[in-house]
Motif scaffolding. Structure first.
Motif, PDB file in Angstrom:
ATOM      1  N   GLU A 107       0.842  -1.197   0.000  1.00 46.07           N
ATOM      2  CA  GLU A 107       0.000   0.000   0.000  1.00 46.07           C
ATOM      3  C   GLU A 107       0.878   1.249   0.000  1.00 46.07           C
ATOM      4  O   GLU A 107       2.019   1.214   0.463  1.00 46.07           O
ATOM      5  CB  GLU A 107      -0.908   0.002   1.252  1.00 46.07           C
ATOM      6  N   ARG A 153      -6.636   1.382   8.639  1.00 43.80           N
ATOM      7  CA  ARG A 153      -7.406   0.438   7.818  1.00 43.80           C
ATOM      8  C   ARG A 153      -6.563  -0.360   6.837  1.00 43.80           C
ATOM      9  O   ARG A 153      -7.071  -1.241   6.160  1.00 43.80           O
ATOM     10  CB  ARG A 153      -8.470   1.216   7.022  1.00 43.80           C
ATOM     11  N   HIS A 154      -5.276  -0.031   6.740  1.00 44.31           N
ATOM     12  CA  HIS A 154      -4.462  -0.667   5.699  1.00 44.31           C
ATOM     13  C   HIS A 154      -3.319  -1.490   6.263  1.00 44.31           C
ATOM     14  O   HIS A 154      -2.459  -0.972   6.963  1.00 44.31           O
ATOM     15  CB  HIS A 154      -3.903   0.408   4.754  1.00 44.31           C
ATOM     16  N   PHE A 175      -3.262  -9.089   4.639  1.00 42.37           N
ATOM     17  CA  PHE A 175      -4.568  -9.140   5.284  1.00 42.37           C
ATOM     18  C   PHE A 175      -5.327 -10.330   4.694  1.00 42.37           C
ATOM     19  O   PHE A 175      -4.863 -10.952   3.732  1.00 42.37           O
ATOM     20  CB  PHE A 175      -5.351  -7.826   5.062  1.00 42.37           C
ATOM     21  N   GLN A 204      -9.149 -11.559   3.245  1.00 41.64           N
ATOM     22  CA  GLN A 204     -10.542 -11.241   2.973  1.00 41.64           C
ATOM     23  C   GLN A 204     -11.343 -12.519   2.779  1.00 41.64           C
ATOM     24  O   GLN A 204     -10.851 -13.495   2.204  1.00 41.64           O
ATOM     25  CB  GLN A 204     -10.726 -10.279   1.795  1.00 41.64           C
ATOM     26  N   ALA A 236     -16.013  -1.637   4.254  1.00 38.49           N
ATOM     27  CA  ALA A 236     -16.033  -3.012   4.766  1.00 38.49           C
ATOM     28  C   ALA A 236     -15.741  -4.006   3.649  1.00 38.49           C
ATOM     29  O   ALA A 236     -14.993  -4.971   3.818  1.00 38.49           O
ATOM     30  CB  ALA A 236     -17.403  -3.318   5.353  1.00 38.49           C
ATOM     31  N   ALA A 237     -16.376  -3.789   2.494  1.00 41.31           N
ATOM     32  CA  ALA A 237     -16.319  -4.772   1.410  1.00 41.31           C
ATOM     33  C   ALA A 237     -16.487  -4.072   0.071  1.00 41.31           C
ATOM     34  O   ALA A 237     -17.064  -2.983  -0.007  1.00 41.31           O
ATOM     35  CB  ALA A 237     -17.440  -5.789   1.589  1.00 41.31           C
ATOM     36  N   SER A 238     -15.967  -4.712  -0.975  1.00 38.29           N
ATOM     37  CA  SER A 238     -16.222  -4.259  -2.347  1.00 38.29           C
ATOM     38  C   SER A 238     -16.709  -5.444  -3.148  1.00 38.29           C
ATOM     39  O   SER A 238     -16.225  -6.566  -2.952  1.00 38.29           O
ATOM     40  CB  SER A 238     -14.948  -3.742  -3.017  1.00 38.29           C
ATOM     41  N   GLY A 289     -15.667  -9.166  -1.602  1.00 40.95           N
ATOM     42  CA  GLY A 289     -14.691  -9.567  -0.595  1.00 40.95           C
ATOM     43  C   GLY A 289     -14.826  -8.656   0.611  1.00 40.95           C
ATOM     44  O   GLY A 289     -14.933  -7.438   0.467  1.00 40.95           O
ATOM     45  N   ILE A 290     -14.879  -9.265   1.792  1.00 42.11           N
ATOM     46  CA  ILE A 290     -14.976  -8.471   3.025  1.00 42.11           C
ATOM     47  C   ILE A 290     -13.721  -8.728   3.864  1.00 42.11           C
ATOM     48  O   ILE A 290     -13.359  -9.878   4.110  1.00 42.11           O
ATOM     49  CB  ILE A 290     -16.293  -8.770   3.792  1.00 42.11           C
ATOM     50  N   ARG A 344     -10.608  -5.662   9.086  1.00 39.69           N
ATOM     51  CA  ARG A 344     -11.473  -4.475   9.197  1.00 39.69           C
ATOM     52  C   ARG A 344     -12.784  -4.816   9.898  1.00 39.69           C
ATOM     53  O   ARG A 344     -13.334  -4.017  10.634  1.00 39.69           O
ATOM     54  CB  ARG A 344     -11.755  -3.879   7.826  1.00 39.69           C
TER      55      ARG A 344
END
Ligand code: AMP
Ligand code: MG
Length: 346
Positions: free
Chosen positions: A125, A134-135, A139, A141, A270-272, A315-316, A320
């Motif tokens: 990132e 948040r990053h 991580f 998902q 939260a999710a995309s 994906g969540i 997070r």
């Protein structure tokens, strides 16, 4: 080349932008193995376990199959908002560590129909993400996909999944939540849906300068997340804002059939998710438009040319979700030995 570039920007970052907060974070993470010794971390990880079990149980009761997550491949998700992918030499060819396994989710659709995996992802990132809370560089998902579904079906699963995690955690982790001083806000489906245009309009009205056609910046998302008192969706992003795999609406050129799910209380995205573009010609055109080299995606394009079912999914992020459930300042509290951009920690 990549290493030199990273070193250069890292030095620049350390020399010019190190604030007290960054120094504090850096010192904490240098000895990140000690964080796990605190009772607080044990409490947080208990809540995380309960939430993950609740989501798994829910999905399995809905006939989803859990797959073991792919970790490497010749290509990975290019639509990762300014983060860099990790590239390595794989017996003489360039390979990537998954930034997300989206392409493999589509591959699973032909035979399996409803799938998910707990997918470990790596993203380098940008340095300005270090203090967002948040990053993380690595991580996990919960990444799922449903054949023959549209993006409203996917949103319906997303809201049920989040409510299930919240309800089970509230019921089974009352002691833990009390220890953390956390009251999770009441939530119930269906969640509000704001179009991208409405979200921009909203932000402009409160005085924020936001450009049409790109992702909503983190601080804008944060503001919306603070202003709207419950989880909500932002839907219908413009074509330039997302990867080639988010499907464009045939009847509304330039608009994608996709969404972000946003937590309330300033916890942000939260999710995309999205309905997928699965038509070979359209994907090829979108790749070219995004400046991607289609030759790199040879296996994927061959698969599309043979034909795969349409699908939708999302994906969540698990860390997070843990941050939201526990009311944490940062996702660094949500995993063992966390890594964040620019900090060399164990
Ligand atoms: P994306 O497809 O990029 O939206 O990623 C899917 C989900 O993974 C996001 O909605 C977040 O919950 C989570 N996520 C993405 N990037 C990160 C990161 N760097 N650190 C922690 N979670 C992340
Ligand atoms: Mg996203």
């Amino acid at each position: 080349m990549l290493i030199n570039e990273t070193r250069h920007s890292y030095r620049h970052f350390m020399e010019t932008e190190v604030s007290t907060e960054l120094q504090r974070l850096s010192q904490l993470l240098q000895q990140s193995w000690k964080m796990v010794r605190t009772p607080r971390m044990k409490t947080v990880l208990k809540v995380q376990n309960v939430a993950c079990d609740a989501m798994r149980d829910y999905l399995k009761s809905e006939d989803f199959i859990e797959l073991l997550p792919p970790i490497i491949g010749p290509v990975t998700d290019p639509g990762i908002r300014g983060a860099k992918q990790v590239t390595f030499d794989y017996y003489g060819r360039e390979y990537k560590v998954m930034s997300s396994a989206i392409l493999y989710k589509q591959a699973a659709m032909s035979g399996l129909g409803k799938i998910f995996f707990m997918s470990p992802n790596i993203r380098l990132e940008p340095l300005d993400s270090t203090l967002t809370g948040r990053h993380l560089t690595e991580f996990v998902q919960l990444d799922l996909e449903i054949a023959e579904a549209n993006y409203f079906d996917a949103m319906s699963v997303a809201e049920k999944l989040l409510c299930e995690a919240v309800n089970v955690v509230r019921d089974s982790c009352a002691k833990e939540l009390e220890e953390l001083g956390r009251r999770i806000p009441a939530i119930s489906p269906p969640f509000k849906k704001l179009t991208y245009d409405e979200a921009l309009e909203y932000l402009r009205r409160v005085g924020l300068k936001v450009r049409y056609g790109v992702e909503i910046p983190w601080y804008g998302e944060h503001l919306l997340s603070k202003l709207v008192g419950e989880p909500f969706f932002i839907i219908d992003y413009p074509r330039g804002a997302r990867g080639f795999y988010d499907r464009e609406d045939d009847n509304r050129p330039g608009i994608l059939r996709d969404f972000d799910l946003i937590y309330p209380e300033g916890f942000g995205e939260a999710a995309s998710g999205a309905e997928r573009e699965f038509r070979y010609e359209r994907v090829l055109a979108r790749m070219r438009e995004n400046g991607e080299d289609p030759r790199k995606y040879a296996w994927y394009l061959e698969m599309l040319r043979e034909g795969i079912p349409p699908s939708a999914g999302f994906g969540i992020g698990v860390e997070r979700l843990t941050r939201f459930l526990c009311g944490l300042d940062s996702v660094i509290e949500a995993r063992l030995c966390p890594k964040v951009a620019g900090i060399h920690s164990p």
